[in-house]
Design an enzyme around this catalytic site. Structure first.
Site, mmCIF file in Angstrom:
data_model
loop_
_atom_site.group_PDB
_atom_site.id
_atom_site.type_symbol
_atom_site.label_atom_id
_atom_site.label_comp_id
_atom_site.label_asym_id
_atom_site.label_seq_id
_atom_site.Cartn_x
_atom_site.Cartn_y
_atom_site.Cartn_z
ATOM 1 C CE LYS A 35 61.198 44.277 43.937
ATOM 2 N NZ LYS A 35 60.123 44.212 44.922
ATOM 3 C CB THR A 85 50.387 46.182 54.551
ATOM 4 O OG1 THR A 85 49.589 45.968 53.359
ATOM 5 C CG2 THR A 85 50.794 47.626 54.611
ATOM 6 C CB THR A 120 46.007 47.447 51.012
ATOM 7 O OG1 THR A 120 45.954 47.539 49.595
ATOM 8 C CG2 THR A 120 44.630 47.137 51.558
ATOM 9 N N GLY A 269 36.054 28.581 40.338
ATOM 10 C CA GLY A 269 37.365 27.965 40.141
ATOM 11 C C GLY A 269 37.865 27.346 41.418
ATOM 12 N N GLY A 273 43.397 33.744 45.025
ATOM 13 C CA GLY A 273 44.706 33.758 45.672
ATOM 14 C C GLY A 273 45.367 35.096 45.433
ATOM 15 C CB CYS A 276 45.257 41.786 46.728
ATOM 16 S SG CYS A 276 46.690 42.577 46.001
ATOM 17 C CE LYS A 279 48.417 42.486 51.317
ATOM 18 N NZ LYS A 279 47.599 43.669 51.402
HETATM 19 C C1 UGA Z 1 42.883 42.539 43.175
HETATM 20 C C2 UGA Z 1 41.781 43.546 42.769
HETATM 21 O O1 UGA Z 1 41.075 43.033 41.625
HETATM 22 C C3 UGA Z 1 42.389 44.899 42.422
HETATM 23 O O2 UGA Z 1 41.353 45.836 42.131
HETATM 24 C C4 UGA Z 1 43.208 45.405 43.624
HETATM 25 O O3 UGA Z 1 43.834 46.629 43.355
HETATM 26 C C5 UGA Z 1 44.280 44.378 43.949
HETATM 27 O O4 UGA Z 1 43.636 43.106 44.254
HETATM 28 C C6 UGA Z 1 45.052 44.873 45.153
HETATM 29 O O5 UGA Z 1 44.473 44.987 46.221
HETATM 30 O O6 UGA Z 1 46.215 45.245 44.984
HETATM 31 P P1 UGA Z 1 44.649 41.030 41.853
HETATM 32 O O7 UGA Z 1 44.917 40.398 43.179
HETATM 33 O O8 UGA Z 1 45.797 41.467 41.011
HETATM 34 O O9 UGA Z 1 43.707 42.331 42.039
HETATM 35 O O10 UGA Z 1 43.854 39.981 40.970
HETATM 36 P P2 UGA Z 1 42.343 39.700 40.562
HETATM 37 O O11 UGA Z 1 42.230 39.780 39.107
HETATM 38 O O12 UGA Z 1 41.391 40.495 41.349
HETATM 39 O O13 UGA Z 1 42.199 38.163 40.994
HETATM 40 C C7 UGA Z 1 42.342 37.753 42.351
HETATM 41 C C8 UGA Z 1 42.078 36.266 42.488
HETATM 42 O O14 UGA Z 1 40.696 35.984 42.292
HETATM 43 C C9 UGA Z 1 42.832 35.393 41.483
HETATM 44 O O15 UGA Z 1 43.321 34.255 42.143
HETATM 45 C C10 UGA Z 1 41.780 35.012 40.470
HETATM 46 O O16 UGA Z 1 42.029 33.784 39.849
HETATM 47 C C11 UGA Z 1 40.537 34.928 41.362
HETATM 48 N N1 UGA Z 1 39.280 35.130 40.617
HETATM 49 C C12 UGA Z 1 39.001 36.337 40.042
HETATM 50 C C13 UGA Z 1 38.352 34.103 40.543
HETATM 51 O O17 UGA Z 1 38.563 32.996 41.077
HETATM 52 N N2 UGA Z 1 37.166 34.318 39.886
HETATM 53 C C14 UGA Z 1 36.875 35.503 39.298
HETATM 54 O O18 UGA Z 1 35.764 35.633 38.727
HETATM 55 C C15 UGA Z 1 37.812 36.546 39.381
#
Ligand code: UGA
Length: 474
Positions: A35, A85, A120, A269, A273, A276, A279
């Site tokens: 990488k 982590t 985190t 949905g 997944g 973040c 875990k």
């Molecule tokens: C999430 C948080 O939203 C961020 O604020 C945080 O910084 C990040 O984790 C982290 O800890 O690094 P992320 O995992 O990139 O961000 O994605 P999200 O947009 O939050 O979606 C997470 C999951 O929830 C996805 O699988 C998405 O499809 C699902 N989701 C989200 C739903 O099923 N319904 C919703 O209404 C929103």
């Protein structure tokens, strides 16, 4: 300011590139040599919208370079730790990478260093870091430790970094607070050149919250767990809607209009997944447990999420009667749109379950096929959604990529063996799909069947479409 970022994953690389973008001199390290080689040669190891542009602009301006952890530690007065982590089998966060970096800082750094946790981490990791650095530092190192959790979402991480709602810093000395204020000044004042977001209207100054280290650490886990709880909540409401014939979209809309609830994260949905939420919920349960608090609410959030795949497979079975021997098209593999990340992606568990039941799978994702292929090599990965749907008994939508909204319905209709769509993300308008001749099943909304059964329509396929289909199948 001279800043080091340890770890060039989604968080580290975004942090490094954006800090360089706002004017700092950044050294980013990566322990994975393959990488690192890519980064040093200007090749992006991950897909993240706009990140390549920001990395390139910063590299060209001479404000961003990549190298070893040793060199990074020697470089910056402020060191952001952005290493992984991952979860251990018991749900605890594995902190060995953080400990490794702390050991190296203690051994190699001298003078003053502000060590900032961006990964985190469980509450009290900052205190451990502080203790470790004090006990093990050899070269007259003086240090502060701060927590600065990231709230970036994959797919919009550059925008989230440059235009955040809030910046949280957990500190226990004035020097640490001043340094972090200085680092974030351009973002706090929204004064920087934003090459990517030239047209971006989002210029609202973010809120800066200064807390102690432990509270900042907790804010991160509590926020992610709360958002995960919202998703599991609406998923249960969706189940109820299915049972009574109501429409979850309307229910969510009605709930979201209350500003105390808010409309975001109420999209039902096949479950959350990514690297973040799953875990972090697990780790938060463990943190609570170890502190003598039974956070059973979150255990339920996790269970509800784990049952989503099972339920979607049941829905598929209900529609197809028998899954064995059926050809299924899977649209979307990434855990969410605009990323190539398949870590803890619902698509993988779903495909495993369908393969176990004897289905044949053809999958399509605009970005994530290469990564999914490593996890599930027996699936056929296709170049576009039509190829995946060729001869399919059903199309399963797993990730709501925008390109699925502009499908050529007639072409699709002619490609499939049976016009059945199971939408695991409620991304399509039932009316439109029905009008195009498809039977459409989504989450928590009444299923819709075509007004007139389009059997004649299928028999009447134009010669052109037929030829196209034959070409695909060949
Ligand atoms: C999430 C948080 O939203 C961020 O604020 C945080 O910084 C990040 O984790 C982290 O800890 O690094 P992320 O995992 O990139 O961000 O994605 P999200 O947009 O939050 O979606 C997470 C999951 O929830 C996805 O699988 C998405 O499809 C699902 N989701 C989200 C739903 O099923 N319904 C919703 O209404 C929103």
């Amino acid at each position: 300011m001279r800043i080091s970022v340890i770890g060039a994953g989604y968080v580290g690389l975004t942090t490094a590139a954006c800090l360089a973008q706002i004017g700092h001199d950044v050294f980013c390290s990566e322990s994975d040599l393959e990488k690192l080689g890519k980064l040093q040669n200007g090749v992006m190891p991950i897909f993240e919208p706009h990140l390549d542009e920001v990395v390139e602009a910063s590299r060209t301006a001479g404000r961003l370079r990549f190298g070893s952890t040793e060199d990074a530690i020697a470089w910056g007065e402020a060191i952001f730790i952005c290493v992984g982590t991952p979860p251990l089998p018991n749900g605890d966060a594995d902190l060995s990478a953080i400990e490794g970096v702390a050991r190296m800082i203690a051994k190699r750094a001298h003078g003053y260093r502000l060590v900032i946790e961006k990964s985190t981490v469980p509450v009290q990791t900052g205190a451990q870091l502080r203790k470790h650095l004090s006990v093990h530092s050899a070269n007259g190192l003086s240090h502060d430790v701060a927590s600065n959790p990231e709230f970036l979402r994959e797919g919009t991480s550059v925008e989230d970094f440059l235009h955040p709602d809030r910046i949280v810093i957990g500190v226990d000395t004035q020097r640490a607070e001043e340094t972090l204020r200085e680092i974030y000044k351009p973002i706090l004042e929204q004064r920087f050149t934003c090459p990517v977001h030239k047209r971006c209207e989002k210029r609202r100054e973010p809120h800066l919250l200064v807390t102690d280290t432990g509270s900042a650490e907790l804010i991160k886990h509590a926020s992610n767990s709360f958002l995960a709880m919202k998703i599991s909540f609406i998923n249960m409401v969706a189940n109820l809607c299915e049972a009574v014939g109501a429409d979850v979209t309307k229910v969510a809309e009605g709930m979201g209009l209350d500003p105390r609830i808010g409309s975001s994260f109420l999209n039902p949905g096949i479950g959350f997944g990514g690297f973040c939420f799953p875990k972090d919920v697990q780790a938060f349960i463990r943190i609570a447990e170890k502190s003598g608090c039974d956070f059973s609410l979150l255990k339920e959030v996790e269970k509800i999420n784990q049952r989503r795949i099972e339920r979607f497979v049941e829905t598929t079975r209900k529609e197809l009667w028998v899954i064995r021997g059926k050809k299924l098209a899977v649209w979307g593999l990434a855990f969410k749109p605009n990323t190539d990340d398949v870590r803890f992606a619902p698509s993988l568990s779903l495909m495993r379950a369908l393969l176990d039941e004897g289905a044949t799978l053809r999958a399509y994702d605009p970005q994530a096929s290469e990564k999914a292929k490593i996890a599930l090599p027996t699936v056929v990965y296709c170049a576009d959604p039509y190829e995946a749907a060729a001869g399919a008994d059903a199309i399963l939508i797993v990730t709501e990529w925008p390109e699925f909204l502009s499908i050529d319905w007639q072409r699709l209709f002619c490609s499939v063996a049976h016009p059945l769509i199971l939408d695991g993300r409620n991304m399509l308008d039932p009316q439109i799909v029905r009008d195009r001749g498809f039977h459409y099943v989504s989450i928590g909304r009444p299923a819709v069947s075509p007004n007139e059964l389009p059997l004649e329509g299928k028999a009447d396929q134009s010669t052109e479409s037929r030829q196209a289909l034959e070409g695909l199948l060949a």
